[in-house]
Design a protein around this motif. Structure first.
Motif, PDB file in Angstrom:
ATOM      1  N   ILE A  64      -6.638 -10.692  16.924  1.00  0.00           N
ATOM      2  CA  ILE A  64      -6.083  -9.635  17.767  1.00  0.00           C
ATOM      3  C   ILE A  64      -5.035  -8.888  16.949  1.00  0.00           C
ATOM      4  CG2 ILE A  64      -4.766  -9.135  19.866  1.00  0.00           C
ATOM      5  CD1 ILE A  64      -6.124 -11.694  21.070  1.00  0.00           C
ATOM      6  N   THR A  65      -4.133  -9.641  16.331  1.00  0.00           N
ATOM      7  CA  THR A  65      -3.192  -9.066  15.380  1.00  0.00           C
ATOM      8  C   THR A  65      -3.908  -8.944  14.048  1.00  0.00           C
ATOM      9  OG1 THR A  65      -1.351 -10.159  16.508  1.00  0.00           O
ATOM     10  CG2 THR A  65      -0.956  -9.379  14.256  1.00  0.00           C
ATOM     11  N   ASP A  66      -3.871  -7.763  13.463  1.00  0.00           N
ATOM     12  CA  ASP A  66      -4.581  -7.546  12.201  1.00  0.00           C
ATOM     13  C   ASP A  66      -3.715  -7.980  11.022  1.00  0.00           C
ATOM     14  OD1 ASP A  66      -6.225  -6.821  10.153  1.00  0.00           O
ATOM     15  OD2 ASP A  66      -6.617  -4.798  10.910  1.00  0.00           O
ATOM     16  N   PHE A  67      -3.745  -9.270  10.737  1.00  0.00           N
ATOM     17  CA  PHE A  67      -2.939  -9.834   9.651  1.00  0.00           C
ATOM     18  C   PHE A  67      -3.409  -9.383   8.282  1.00  0.00           C
ATOM     19  CE2 PHE A  67      -6.175 -13.033  10.710  1.00  0.00           C
ATOM     20  CZ  PHE A  67      -6.760 -13.262   9.465  1.00  0.00           C
ATOM     21  N   GLU A  68      -4.614  -8.823   8.199  1.00  0.00           N
ATOM     22  CA  GLU A  68      -5.104  -8.307   6.920  1.00  0.00           C
ATOM     23  C   GLU A  68      -4.606  -6.890   6.649  1.00  0.00           C
ATOM     24  OE1 GLU A  68      -9.278 -10.375   6.037  1.00  0.00           O
ATOM     25  OE2 GLU A  68      -9.251  -9.281   7.942  1.00  0.00           O
ATOM     26  N   ALA A  69      -4.259  -6.156   7.690  1.00  0.00           N
ATOM     27  CA  ALA A  69      -3.781  -4.784   7.520  1.00  0.00           C
ATOM     28  C   ALA A  69      -2.315  -4.733   7.132  1.00  0.00           C
ATOM     29  CB  ALA A  69      -3.987  -3.994   8.810  1.00  0.00           C
ATOM     30  N   GLU A  70      -1.560  -5.727   7.606  1.00  0.00           N
ATOM     31  CA  GLU A  70      -0.118  -5.748   7.383  1.00  0.00           C
ATOM     32  C   GLU A  70       0.355  -7.195   7.414  1.00  0.00           C
ATOM     33  OE1 GLU A  70       3.293  -4.685  10.484  1.00  0.00           O
ATOM     34  OE2 GLU A  70       2.280  -2.896   9.715  1.00  0.00           O
ATOM     35  N   PRO A  71       1.167  -7.619   6.465  1.00  0.00           N
ATOM     36  CA  PRO A  71       1.655  -9.002   6.499  1.00  0.00           C
ATOM     37  C   PRO A  71       2.441  -9.275   7.776  1.00  0.00           C
ATOM     38  CG  PRO A  71       2.265  -7.908   4.435  1.00  0.00           C
ATOM     39  CD  PRO A  71       1.703  -6.858   5.336  1.00  0.00           C
ATOM     40  N   CYS A  72       2.207 -10.405   8.381  1.00  0.00           N
ATOM     41  CA  CYS A  72       2.963 -10.802   9.564  1.00  0.00           C
ATOM     42  C   CYS A  72       3.105 -12.318   9.603  1.00  0.00           C
ATOM     43  CB  CYS A  72       2.352 -10.280  10.849  1.00  0.00           C
ATOM     44  SG  CYS A  72       0.625  -9.890  10.892  1.00  0.00           S
ATOM     45  N   ASN A  73       4.189 -12.752  10.186  1.00  0.00           N
ATOM     46  CA  ASN A  73       4.462 -14.182  10.312  1.00  0.00           C
ATOM     47  C   ASN A  73       4.121 -14.720  11.685  1.00  0.00           C
ATOM     48  OD1 ASN A  73       5.406 -14.634   7.674  1.00  0.00           O
ATOM     49  ND2 ASN A  73       7.364 -13.696   8.220  1.00  0.00           N
ATOM     50  N   GLU A  74       3.722 -13.845  12.596  1.00  0.00           N
ATOM     51  CA  GLU A  74       3.286 -14.276  13.916  1.00  0.00           C
ATOM     52  C   GLU A  74       2.285 -13.268  14.453  1.00  0.00           C
ATOM     53  OE1 GLU A  74       6.565 -11.623  14.137  1.00  0.00           O
ATOM     54  OE2 GLU A  74       6.978 -13.722  13.743  1.00  0.00           O
ATOM     55  N   GLY A  75       1.482 -13.729  15.410  1.00  0.00           N
ATOM     56  CA  GLY A  75       0.490 -12.837  15.974  1.00  0.00           C
ATOM     57  C   GLY A  75      -0.366 -13.517  17.017  1.00  0.00           C
ATOM     58  N   ASP A  76      -1.434 -12.852  17.375  1.00  0.00           N
ATOM     59  CA  ASP A  76      -2.364 -13.352  18.384  1.00  0.00           C
ATOM     60  C   ASP A  76      -3.767 -13.388  17.803  1.00  0.00           C
ATOM     61  OD1 ASP A  76      -0.583 -13.476  20.798  1.00  0.00           O
ATOM     62  OD2 ASP A  76      -0.337 -11.369  20.283  1.00  0.00           O
ATOM     63  N   ALA A  77      -4.534 -14.354  18.272  1.00  0.00           N
ATOM     64  CA  ALA A  77      -5.908 -14.527  17.818  1.00  0.00           C
ATOM     65  C   ALA A  77      -6.679 -15.221  18.932  1.00  0.00           C
ATOM     66  CB  ALA A  77      -5.942 -15.363  16.530  1.00  0.00           C
ATOM     67  N   PHE A  78      -7.930 -15.524  18.679  1.00  0.00           N
ATOM     68  CA  PHE A  78      -8.727 -16.291  19.626  1.00  0.00           C
ATOM     69  C   PHE A  78      -9.746 -17.107  18.852  1.00  0.00           C
ATOM     70  CE2 PHE A  78     -10.590 -12.119  19.169  1.00  0.00           C
ATOM     71  CZ  PHE A  78     -11.962 -12.306  19.145  1.00  0.00           C
ATOM     72  N   VAL A  79     -10.289 -18.104  19.534  1.00  0.00           N
ATOM     73  CA  VAL A  79     -11.280 -18.989  18.926  1.00  0.00           C
ATOM     74  C   VAL A  79     -12.524 -18.968  19.802  1.00  0.00           C
ATOM     75  CG1 VAL A  79     -11.802 -21.364  18.253  1.00  0.00           C
ATOM     76  CG2 VAL A  79      -9.500 -20.470  17.953  1.00  0.00           C
ATOM     77  N   ILE A  80     -13.670 -18.886  19.154  1.00  0.00           N
ATOM     78  CA  ILE A  80     -14.955 -18.936  19.843  1.00  0.00           C
ATOM     79  C   ILE A  80     -15.601 -20.274  19.517  1.00  0.00           C
ATOM     80  CG2 ILE A  80     -17.196 -17.840  20.195  1.00  0.00           C
ATOM     81  CD1 ILE A  80     -15.904 -15.248  19.023  1.00  0.00           C
ATOM     82  N   ALA A  81     -15.885 -21.059  20.556  1.00  0.00           N
ATOM     83  CA  ALA A  81     -16.523 -22.371  20.384  1.00  0.00           C
ATOM     84  C   ALA A  81     -18.018 -22.197  20.124  1.00  0.00           C
ATOM     85  CB  ALA A  81     -16.297 -23.218  21.642  1.00  0.00           C
ATOM     86  N   PRO A  82     -18.689 -23.257  19.689  1.00  0.00           N
ATOM     87  CA  PRO A  82     -20.128 -23.158  19.424  1.00  0.00           C
ATOM     88  C   PRO A  82     -20.953 -22.666  20.618  1.00  0.00           C
ATOM     89  CG  PRO A  82     -19.257 -25.160  18.460  1.00  0.00           C
ATOM     90  CD  PRO A  82     -18.140 -24.556  19.277  1.00  0.00           C
ATOM     91  N   ASP A  83     -20.477 -22.882  21.843  1.00  0.00           N
ATOM     92  CA  ASP A  83     -21.206 -22.422  23.025  1.00  0.00           C
ATOM     93  C   ASP A  83     -20.838 -20.997  23.440  1.00  0.00           C
ATOM     94  OD1 ASP A  83     -18.678 -22.731  24.130  1.00  0.00           O
ATOM     95  OD2 ASP A  83     -19.303 -24.184  25.658  1.00  0.00           O
ATOM     96  N   GLY A  84     -19.975 -20.340  22.666  1.00  0.00           N
ATOM     97  CA  GLY A  84     -19.578 -18.970  22.965  1.00  0.00           C
ATOM     98  C   GLY A  84     -18.340 -18.853  23.839  1.00  0.00           C
ATOM     99  N   SER A  85     -17.845 -19.956  24.384  1.00  0.00           N
ATOM    100  CA  SER A  85     -16.629 -19.915  25.205  1.00  0.00           C
ATOM    101  C   SER A  85     -15.421 -19.666  24.307  1.00  0.00           C
ATOM    102  CB  SER A  85     -16.477 -21.226  25.990  1.00  0.00           C
ATOM    103  OG  SER A  85     -16.333 -22.319  25.105  1.00  0.00           O
ATOM    104  N   ARG A  86     -14.321 -19.250  24.926  1.00  0.00           N
ATOM    105  CA  ARG A  86     -13.184 -18.784  24.127  1.00  0.00           C
ATOM    106  C   ARG A  86     -11.856 -19.345  24.617  1.00  0.00           C
ATOM    107  NH1 ARG A  86     -14.781 -12.740  22.213  1.00  0.00           N
ATOM    108  NH2 ARG A  86     -16.925 -13.247  21.689  1.00  0.00           N
TER     109      ARG A  86
END
Length: 150
Positions: free
Chosen positions: A63-85
């Motif tokens: 969610i936070t684009d850590f590749e566009a700009e360095p950051c020490n905190e942010g938001d993301a998500f994980v997708i499990a093998p069944d597609g749940s998040r």
């Protein structure tokens, strides 16, 4: 910013670049896809899924684009093998930690506050950080599946 999501008095929150998926179609002509998800779209739709940041079938989305700009905190998500998040509120923090931010619910196996040892400055570190919390994530995912009979 203080550790483990605490704010130090006087700190002014900084905006972070969003990792918006340019291919995601919005459910609205005036709003981006992450705000107006089309019917049937999963949680976190409209943000970038890092297909190459995968460990044991669990894939990281940013969610936070850590590749566009360095950051020490942010938001993301994980997708499990069944597609749940599940959601992640992350920071670079030593010692690492894993704690509940939002409990498990029907459509999401929680939001988790996590401290990563490695900086989130490239995909290899992101993969290694995902691997570091995978045992905890697998437990929460299994609990979600059991609780909701999935």
């Amino acid at each position: 910013m203080g550790g483990r999501g605490e704010t130090v008095m006087g700190d002014v929150p900084e905006g972070r670049p969003l990792a918006v998926d340019p291919k995601a179609e919005s459910g609205s002509p005036t709003e981006p896809a992450f705000i107006s998800r089309p019917d049937g779209a999963p949680l976190y739709y409209g943000f970038v899924v890092l297909d190459d940041v995968n460990v044991d079938g669990f894939t990281l989305g940013k969610i936070t684009d850590f590749e566009a700009e360095p950051c020490n905190e942010g938001d993301a998500f994980v997708i499990a093998p069944d597609g749940s998040r599940a959601g992640l509120v992350w920071e670079v923090y030593d010692p690492p930690y894993f704690q509940e931010v939002t409990p498990i619910e029907t459509g999401r196996w929680g939001v988790w506050g996590v401290g990563f040892c490695l900086p989130m400055n490239n995909r290899e570190n992101a993969r290694r950080n995902l691997a570091s919390i995978l045992p905890e994530l697998k437990l929460r995912w299994a609990e979600w599946k059991t609780r909701f009979k999935l």
